[in-house]
Write an enzyme that holds these catalytic residues in place. Structure first.
Site, PDB file in Angstrom:
ATOM      1  N   HIS A 164      95.871 -12.320  66.418  1.00 43.54           N
ATOM      2  CA  HIS A 164      95.012 -12.309  67.729  1.00 43.54           C
ATOM      3  C   HIS A 164      93.529 -12.896  67.318  1.00 43.54           C
ATOM      4  O   HIS A 164      93.337 -13.327  66.258  1.00 43.54           O
ATOM      5  CB  HIS A 164      95.050 -10.671  68.229  1.00 43.54           C
ATOM      6  CG  HIS A 164      94.619  -9.684  67.158  1.00 43.54           C
ATOM      7  ND1 HIS A 164      93.334  -9.699  67.010  1.00 43.54           N
ATOM      8  CD2 HIS A 164      95.218  -8.627  66.429  1.00 43.54           C
ATOM      9  CE1 HIS A 164      93.135  -8.730  65.999  1.00 43.54           C
ATOM     10  NE2 HIS A 164      94.177  -8.161  65.764  1.00 43.54           N
ATOM     11  N   HIS A 209      91.903 -12.335  63.954  1.00 42.74           N
ATOM     12  CA  HIS A 209      92.368 -13.117  63.204  1.00 42.74           C
ATOM     13  C   HIS A 209      91.759 -14.435  63.155  1.00 42.74           C
ATOM     14  O   HIS A 209      91.155 -14.997  62.046  1.00 42.74           O
ATOM     15  CB  HIS A 209      93.727 -13.206  62.902  1.00 42.74           C
ATOM     16  CG  HIS A 209      94.725 -11.833  62.690  1.00 42.74           C
ATOM     17  ND1 HIS A 209      95.080 -11.352  63.766  1.00 42.74           N
ATOM     18  CD2 HIS A 209      95.057 -11.315  61.582  1.00 42.74           C
ATOM     19  CE1 HIS A 209      95.740 -10.030  63.316  1.00 42.74           C
ATOM     20  NE2 HIS A 209      96.093 -10.190  62.014  1.00 42.74           N
ATOM     21  N   CYS A 232      98.283   7.176  53.864  1.00 50.01           N
ATOM     22  CA  CYS A 232      98.586   6.548  55.134  1.00 50.01           C
ATOM     23  C   CYS A 232      99.155   5.699  54.873  1.00 50.01           C
ATOM     24  O   CYS A 232      98.884   4.492  54.411  1.00 50.01           O
ATOM     25  CB  CYS A 232      97.081   6.398  55.905  1.00 50.01           C
ATOM     26  SG  CYS A 232      97.673   5.347  57.357  1.00 50.01           S
ATOM     27  N   CYS A 242      98.003   2.372  56.544  1.00 52.47           N
ATOM     28  CA  CYS A 242      96.896   1.773  56.039  1.00 52.47           C
ATOM     29  C   CYS A 242      97.415   1.280  54.224  1.00 52.47           C
ATOM     30  O   CYS A 242      96.716   0.590  53.777  1.00 52.47           O
ATOM     31  CB  CYS A 242      95.666   2.452  55.555  1.00 52.47           C
ATOM     32  SG  CYS A 242      94.985   3.052  57.158  1.00 52.47           S
ATOM     33  N   CYS A 290      94.444  10.163  59.292  1.00 48.43           N
ATOM     34  CA  CYS A 290      93.807   8.942  59.197  1.00 48.43           C
ATOM     35  C   CYS A 290      92.738   8.461  59.938  1.00 48.43           C
ATOM     36  O   CYS A 290      93.097   8.388  61.325  1.00 48.43           O
ATOM     37  CB  CYS A 290      94.885   7.738  59.085  1.00 48.43           C
ATOM     38  SG  CYS A 290      94.406   6.305  59.108  1.00 48.43           S
ATOM     39  N   HIS A 344      94.249   5.125  61.842  1.00 49.47           N
ATOM     40  CA  HIS A 344      95.493   5.368  62.818  1.00 49.47           C
ATOM     41  C   HIS A 344      95.495   6.669  63.438  1.00 49.47           C
ATOM     42  O   HIS A 344      96.190   6.705  64.597  1.00 49.47           O
ATOM     43  CB  HIS A 344      96.904   5.210  61.963  1.00 49.47           C
ATOM     44  CG  HIS A 344      96.854   3.807  61.355  1.00 49.47           C
ATOM     45  ND1 HIS A 344      96.350   3.405  59.994  1.00 49.47           N
ATOM     46  CD2 HIS A 344      97.472   2.576  61.868  1.00 49.47           C
ATOM     47  CE1 HIS A 344      96.905   2.339  59.953  1.00 49.47           C
ATOM     48  NE2 HIS A 344      97.449   1.730  60.786  1.00 49.47           N
ATOM     49  N   LYS A 356      86.729  -1.395  68.201  1.00 49.05           N
ATOM     50  CA  LYS A 356      86.984  -2.521  67.366  1.00 49.05           C
ATOM     51  C   LYS A 356      88.619  -2.901  67.929  1.00 49.05           C
ATOM     52  O   LYS A 356      89.310  -2.086  68.226  1.00 49.05           O
ATOM     53  CB  LYS A 356      87.163  -1.845  65.929  1.00 49.05           C
ATOM     54  CG  LYS A 356      87.705  -3.057  64.993  1.00 49.05           C
ATOM     55  CD  LYS A 356      88.464  -2.524  63.692  1.00 49.05           C
ATOM     56  CE  LYS A 356      88.762  -3.700  62.917  1.00 49.05           C
ATOM     57  NZ  LYS A 356      89.724  -3.422  61.796  1.00 49.05           N
ATOM     58  N   LYS A 368      95.460  -4.048  66.712  1.00 49.19           N
ATOM     59  CA  LYS A 368      96.952  -3.885  67.365  1.00 49.19           C
ATOM     60  C   LYS A 368      97.327  -2.320  67.783  1.00 49.19           C
ATOM     61  O   LYS A 368      97.579  -2.092  68.790  1.00 49.19           O
ATOM     62  CB  LYS A 368      98.047  -4.061  66.606  1.00 49.19           C
ATOM     63  CG  LYS A 368      99.243  -4.333  66.945  1.00 49.19           C
ATOM     64  CD  LYS A 368     100.332  -4.613  65.710  1.00 49.19           C
ATOM     65  CE  LYS A 368     101.785  -4.546  66.381  1.00 49.19           C
ATOM     66  NZ  LYS A 368     102.817  -4.067  65.231  1.00 49.19           N
TER      67      LYS A 368
HETATM   68 ZN   LIG Z   1      95.991   4.661  58.454  1.00 47.84          ZN
END
Ligand SMILES: [Zn+2]
Length: 507
Positions: free
Chosen positions: A20, A23, A128, A131, A149, A152, A302, A305
């Site tokens: 996206h 990147h 996690c 991650c 996390c 997440h 931020k 996804k």
């Molecule tokens: Zn995470």
């Protein structure tokens, strides 16, 4: 830069979904830098690629009923496809499943083991899988009394397992010295941020092995086949594979001395504390420049996804009609010190304000004048009053590019276009008896803006320079005002079409 070699890298991306705008942000900035140094005649090697091992991809493949390798084969092609659409001119697209990379990772980890930088131990901690990272007490967030996390927003798993550690702690003083006294991290405040974290929390040894029964999709640990190598170690070493570390050391050292590595600030820790230490263990100095940019944020959050607020590259390409326009917008919103909050309104105003009304309009005006008054043939005749203004700005833009301040360089190019539009309005060459000086001076200004924008918009600027009858050369001489003895101008294309008025796109 005194060296003739420049090595540009982006992070290698997790190919769990198509790329996206986040990147594209890092990759376009790296590509612009590669094209800039190439324009100056440097020997440039530009590396990007995909980070293809680890639990996250293993699970993503399982979810789709695919083998991990088949899945990453497919996804790495998707990334290449997007980089084609955005005209990314990389020298190599590295994949961590490439045989030469897997070889290098094994060889390096074996070397670290032999040198005594790796030892066996037990890891206990909160993990996690999203991650692929353990979180310390200071790092995780607590929700309903449970560790979560912070990225997440979901519960962490408690894991206790045999592993191997990398002795980062041994390099604490080295890291503090490099960060506090060195000039490797740009902007410098990021170096201070990491140094403060190390002073506060120390530099802990890092677990670099994962039991195969949990993470099978990875490079096998050469001295204990029950384990795979932690994906971050695997990933960081791609920067060494890219320029032939261990295979051609002379070439490696030439490029490494001119290394400019681009990252987003979310991976700052791994690219300083872990990466610089890994390099030190191998006797390699830190990169010449680690360029860190802030996040792209949408209404303060931020882009990512998992938050579902990504801006699609396809939507941008469709709206602005070309890779060049999208690349220009990215260059203009780039911010190294801070996060950049983005929206369609911001893109639209950059596109219309800078490209259509300022630069695009100038190109059309000046080429039309040259054709109408002189049938395209304009002899050298410099108006020093305007030339001196442009010379100063060109010099500033060159310095900005050399320091990788791409946003500043692009802004200055727009200032030259703006000054030149104002110059034309003041001088009104269409009403003059002998307008050659004004038209030549305006043509030179257009040429210099266009050359400065060439790394940002390679296709459009090439078309415009063609219309001016000017060849792109290598080196700095072409940036001199008055470089062209005689112009032979042809009709220029309309480089940027106006946006449809009635349309307002929802975020
Ligand atoms: Zn995470």
């Amino acid at each position: 830069m005194s060296e003739n070699y420049v090595y540009i890298t982006t992070p290698i991306y997790y190919p769990n979904d198509k790329p996206h705008l986040g990147h594209a942000y890092t990759t376009v900035l790296a590509d612009i830098t590669a094209r800039w140094f190439s324009l100056l005649g440097y020997n440039v090697f530009f590396l990007t690629g995909t980070d293809e091992h680890g639990l996250k991809l293993q699970r993503e493949a399982e979810k789709r009923g695919m083998q991990p390798k088949a899945f990453v084969d497919m996804m790495s092609e998707v990334f290449k496809d997007y980089w084609r659409k955005l005209n990314i001119g990389y020298s190599r697209f590295i994949r961590t499943t490439d045989p030469d990379h897997e070889e290098l990772v094994k060889r390096v980890v074996e070397e670290l083991w032999k040198k005594g930088f790796v030892y066996k131990g037990i890891y206990r901690g909160w993990y996690c899988s999203g991650c692929e990272k353990f979180y310390s007490e200071k790092e995780y967030v607590v929700v309903d009394g449970k560790p979560y996390c912070p990225i997440h927003q979901r519960p962490l798993e408690y894991i206790e397992e045999e592993t191997y550690f990398l002795k980062l702690s041994q390099f604490k003083d080295y890291m503090l010295k490099v960060l506090r006294e060195g000039n490797h991290v740009f902007p410098k405040n990021y170096a201070d941020e990491v140094a403060s974290k190390i002073e506060l929390e120390g530099l802990q040894d890092l677990s670099i092995a994962r039991p195969k029964e949990r993470v099978s999709w990875g490079i096998e640990l050469p001295f204990d086949k029950r384990f795979t190598i932690y994906v971050w170690i695997d990933a960081l070493l791609n920067y060494l594979t890219g320029i032939g570390y261990g295979a051609d050391m002379e070439r490696f050292e030439k490029f490494w001395r001119g290394s400019i590595q681009f990252i987003g600030k979310d991976i700052l820790w791994f690219h300083t504390a872990v990466w610089f230490t890994l390099l030190a263990m191998l006797g390699i100095p830190p990169p010449r420049k680690l360029v860190v940019h802030g996040y792209l944020t949408v209404r303060g959050q931020k882009m990512g996804k998992s938050l579902g607020n990504v801006v699609s590259i396809d939507d941008m390409l469709a709206r602005y009609g070309s890779a060049d326009a999208v690349r220009f917008i990215i260059a203009r919103i780039a911010n190294f010190e801070k996060d950049s909050d983005i929206s369609w309104d911001i893109y639209d105003s950059i596109y219309s304000g800078d490209l259509v009304n300022n630069y695009g309009n100038l190109v059309r005006r000046v080429t039309a004048l040259a054709l109408k008054i002189f049938n395209g043939e304009v002899e050298k005749d410099v108006d020093e009053s305007h030339a001196s203004v442009v010379r100063q700005l060109v010099q500033k833009a060159i310095e900005s590019y050399n320091e990788v301040r791409i946003n500043d360089a692009t802004k200055i190019a727009m200032d030259i276009a703006h000054e030149t539009n104002a110059y034309l309005n003041r001088e009104a060459p269409w009403a003059k008896e002998s307008p050659v000086k004004t038209v030549y001076t305006a043509l030179e200004s257009v040429r210099l803006v266009t050359l400065l924008l060439h790394p940002v918009m390679p296709t459009t600027t090439k078309q415009i320079l063609d219309a001016l009858g000017v060849e792109i050369e290598k080196g700095l001489n072409q940036f001199n005002f008055g470089y062209i003895e005689k112009y032979r101008v042809k009709e220029a294309p309309i480089p940027f079409k106006k946006l449809p008025k009635q349309e307002t796109q929802a975020q």
